[in-house]
Design a protein around this motif. Sequence first.
Motif, PDB file in Angstrom:
ATOM      1  N   UNK A 111       0.868  -1.184   0.000  1.00  0.00           N
ATOM      2  CA  UNK A 111       0.000   0.000   0.000  1.00  0.00           C
ATOM      3  C   UNK A 111       0.900   1.227   0.000  1.00  0.00           C
ATOM      4  N   UNK A 112       0.977   1.968  -1.119  1.00  0.00           N
ATOM      5  CA  UNK A 112       1.816   3.170  -1.160  1.00  0.00           C
ATOM      6  C   UNK A 112       1.270   4.261  -0.239  1.00  0.00           C
ATOM      7  N   UNK A 113       2.166   5.003   0.370  1.00  0.00           N
ATOM      8  CA  UNK A 113       1.786   6.113   1.239  1.00  0.00           C
ATOM      9  C   UNK A 113       2.041   7.422   0.490  1.00  0.00           C
ATOM     10  N   UNK A 114       0.988   8.189   0.298  1.00  0.00           N
ATOM     11  CA  UNK A 114       1.066   9.467  -0.419  1.00  0.00           C
ATOM     12  C   UNK A 114       1.183  10.607   0.587  1.00  0.00           C
ATOM     13  N   UNK A 115       2.142  11.492   0.367  1.00  0.00           N
ATOM     14  CA  UNK A 115       2.266  12.689   1.199  1.00  0.00           C
ATOM     15  C   UNK A 115       2.669  13.869   0.329  1.00  0.00           C
ATOM     16  N   UNK A 116       2.364  15.060   0.802  1.00  0.00           N
ATOM     17  CA  UNK A 116       2.545  16.270   0.001  1.00  0.00           C
ATOM     18  C   UNK A 116       4.011  16.698  -0.100  1.00  0.00           C
ATOM     19  N   UNK A 122       7.637  23.290  -2.744  1.00  0.00           N
ATOM     20  CA  UNK A 122       6.772  24.388  -3.137  1.00  0.00           C
ATOM     21  C   UNK A 122       5.784  24.023  -4.227  1.00  0.00           C
ATOM     22  N   UNK A 123       5.863  22.793  -4.713  1.00  0.00           N
ATOM     23  CA  UNK A 123       4.965  22.343  -5.777  1.00  0.00           C
ATOM     24  C   UNK A 123       3.573  22.078  -5.201  1.00  0.00           C
ATOM     25  N   UNK A 124       2.530  22.504  -5.914  1.00  0.00           N
ATOM     26  CA  UNK A 124       1.161  22.347  -5.431  1.00  0.00           C
ATOM     27  C   UNK A 124       0.501  21.108  -6.042  1.00  0.00           C
ATOM     28  N   UNK A 125      -0.600  20.686  -5.416  1.00  0.00           N
ATOM     29  CA  UNK A 125      -1.418  19.563  -5.897  1.00  0.00           C
ATOM     30  C   UNK A 125      -0.651  18.252  -6.022  1.00  0.00           C
ATOM     31  N   UNK A 126       0.354  18.057  -5.193  1.00  0.00           N
ATOM     32  CA  UNK A 126       1.178  16.842  -5.311  1.00  0.00           C
ATOM     33  C   UNK A 126       0.463  15.595  -4.791  1.00  0.00           C
ATOM     34  N   UNK A 127      -0.448  15.759  -3.837  1.00  0.00           N
ATOM     35  CA  UNK A 127      -1.230  14.616  -3.358  1.00  0.00           C
ATOM     36  C   UNK A 127      -2.149  14.131  -4.474  1.00  0.00           C
ATOM     37  N   UNK A 128      -2.804  15.062  -5.136  1.00  0.00           N
ATOM     38  CA  UNK A 128      -3.711  14.719  -6.236  1.00  0.00           C
ATOM     39  C   UNK A 128      -2.959  14.056  -7.385  1.00  0.00           C
ATOM     40  N   UNK A 129      -1.802  14.581  -7.717  1.00  0.00           N
ATOM     41  CA  UNK A 129      -1.018  14.021  -8.816  1.00  0.00           C
ATOM     42  C   UNK A 129      -0.592  12.581  -8.522  1.00  0.00           C
ATOM     43  N   UNK A 130      -0.200  12.310  -7.288  1.00  0.00           N
ATOM     44  CA  UNK A 130       0.200  10.950  -6.929  1.00  0.00           C
ATOM     45  C   UNK A 130      -1.005  10.014  -6.937  1.00  0.00           C
ATOM     46  N   UNK A 131      -2.131  10.516  -6.439  1.00  0.00           N
ATOM     47  CA  UNK A 131      -3.353   9.710  -6.447  1.00  0.00           C
ATOM     48  C   UNK A 131      -3.750   9.324  -7.867  1.00  0.00           C
ATOM     49  N   UNK A 132      -3.770  10.278  -8.767  1.00  0.00           N
ATOM     50  CA  UNK A 132      -4.165  10.010 -10.153  1.00  0.00           C
ATOM     51  C   UNK A 132      -3.215   9.022 -10.819  1.00  0.00           C
ATOM     52  N   UNK A 133      -1.938   9.094 -10.482  1.00  0.00           N
ATOM     53  CA  UNK A 133      -0.948   8.226 -11.105  1.00  0.00           C
ATOM     54  C   UNK A 133      -0.948   6.806 -10.537  1.00  0.00           C
ATOM     55  N   UNK A 134      -1.388   6.656  -9.285  1.00  0.00           N
ATOM     56  CA  UNK A 134      -1.268   5.357  -8.606  1.00  0.00           C
ATOM     57  C   UNK A 134      -2.586   4.613  -8.414  1.00  0.00           C
ATOM     58  N   UNK A 135      -3.708   5.287  -8.534  1.00  0.00           N
ATOM     59  CA  UNK A 135      -4.995   4.701  -8.166  1.00  0.00           C
ATOM     60  C   UNK A 135      -5.355   3.456  -8.968  1.00  0.00           C
ATOM     61  N   UNK A 136      -4.902   3.366 -10.223  1.00  0.00           N
ATOM     62  CA  UNK A 136      -5.241   2.203 -11.055  1.00  0.00           C
ATOM     63  C   UNK A 136      -4.260   1.045 -10.879  1.00  0.00           C
ATOM     64  N   UNK A 137      -3.144   1.322 -10.206  1.00  0.00           N
ATOM     65  CA  UNK A 137      -2.124   0.287 -10.027  1.00  0.00           C
ATOM     66  C   UNK A 137      -2.199  -0.393  -8.667  1.00  0.00           C
ATOM     67  N   UNK A 138      -2.847   0.267  -7.703  1.00  0.00           N
ATOM     68  CA  UNK A 138      -2.916  -0.276  -6.345  1.00  0.00           C
ATOM     69  C   UNK A 138      -4.367  -0.270  -5.854  1.00  0.00           C
ATOM     70  N   UNK A 140      -5.410  -0.322  -2.775  1.00  0.00           N
ATOM     71  CA  UNK A 140      -5.554   0.563  -1.614  1.00  0.00           C
ATOM     72  C   UNK A 140      -4.409   1.567  -1.618  1.00  0.00           C
ATOM     73  N   UNK A 141      -4.708   2.806  -1.265  1.00  0.00           N
ATOM     74  CA  UNK A 141      -3.702   3.842  -1.097  1.00  0.00           C
ATOM     75  C   UNK A 141      -3.792   4.398   0.319  1.00  0.00           C
ATOM     76  N   UNK A 142      -2.699   4.984   0.793  1.00  0.00           N
ATOM     77  CA  UNK A 142      -2.699   5.623   2.104  1.00  0.00           C
ATOM     78  C   UNK A 142      -2.236   7.066   1.952  1.00  0.00           C
ATOM     79  N   UNK A 143      -2.697   7.926   2.856  1.00  0.00           N
ATOM     80  CA  UNK A 143      -2.356   9.345   2.832  1.00  0.00           C
ATOM     81  C   UNK A 143      -1.803   9.724   4.197  1.00  0.00           C
ATOM     82  N   UNK A 144      -0.695  10.448   4.192  1.00  0.00           N
ATOM     83  CA  UNK A 144      -0.055  10.834   5.452  1.00  0.00           C
ATOM     84  C   UNK A 144       0.103  12.343   5.512  1.00  0.00           C
ATOM     85  N   UNK A 145      -0.265  12.917   6.657  1.00  0.00           N
ATOM     86  CA  UNK A 145      -0.098  14.345   6.862  1.00  0.00           C
ATOM     87  C   UNK A 145       0.376  14.602   8.280  1.00  0.00           C
ATOM     88  N   UNK A 146       0.796  15.857   8.540  1.00  0.00           N
ATOM     89  CA  UNK A 146       1.383  16.233   9.818  1.00  0.00           C
ATOM     90  C   UNK A 146       0.740  17.536  10.305  1.00  0.00           C
TER      91      UNK A 146
END
Length: 309
Positions: A111-116, A122-138, A140-146
């Motif tokens: 399960x890949x862990x996506x974080x910003x 300084x790059x924006x929308x990096x969570x969305x970009x990773x989600x779009x790129x990985x959602x069809x390959x895995x 389940x995905x995980x999201x991590x924030x602080x």
Amino acid sequence: MIENLKYVPIFRARQQEIALLKEFEFGEFISPMVEIIKEKDRKNNQLSSSTIYQELINEINADKVFLSLPTYIKISSSTHSDVITFSRKVLENMDSRISFLKQFSSLDKVIPVISSLLAKTGEINTITKQFEALKDDFEVLAYQTFPSTFEQDFQEIQNCLREKVDVFFYDLDNVNITSPVFKKQKSKIALINPDGNRILCRSAINKDIQNVTLVHEEIIDDADNSLVEMYEGQGFNGFGDYVGIKKDELTAGGTISPGFILYDPADNLYYGFKGNLKKLEEFETTIVPAVFNSHVVKKSSRKRTPIFK
């Protein structure tokens, strides 16, 4: 949703951690997270990183393994050179992050862990970009924030996370569970995956704790494992930590300072042991005898109630 998930121990795939990952049976309540902080290790330096970590993951006796490319690591002049190289090459590069994670799409347990990357590059929308790129390959995905990035990450995570399928990680980092910062953010956290897996993480060992500051055979005041007792009351169904290892800054160097931290699961406390001299022999002459003669070890043979039922 990963059924019955209660605990996520976080590893950095260091030598002794790898040994434990390969030997321990994690069972139905535990799914480990492996943070990849460098491309290769000394032992398998001739192999590709994909081969090294695929072999490791295949040997982990767990139904699911979270795979993370951590963004919180602070690079400095004292950071290990191989960590700096991997950070520049993969951790801080969107395309490289995605390509690296895609290497493991054939492993059902990953399960890949996506974080910003916003705070990192300084790059924006990096969570969305990773989600779009990985959602069809895995599946389940995980999201991590602080706490320091949550306000910026919240909307992206809420838009991308698939309810009852994906996993949400909130890592307190150095923030205490009683902090006003966490209290303020909890109202928004409650909106993320309310009926799915939500994991609250924090390192129990304060990163400022050093062997030289330990008081021999005494409780370590700055070691706080209260998360295991409080995560449910904070609206989470599971918790995570660094399994008694300090979440350090991965710096090089240091001097010999024999010390040992012992965890007492009965009282949920940590005890420190240290040598009298800056010599490795102190483990044999001072530390190990003191540990085996401690009240914690002497009572360890008593029958205990399982943490997870």
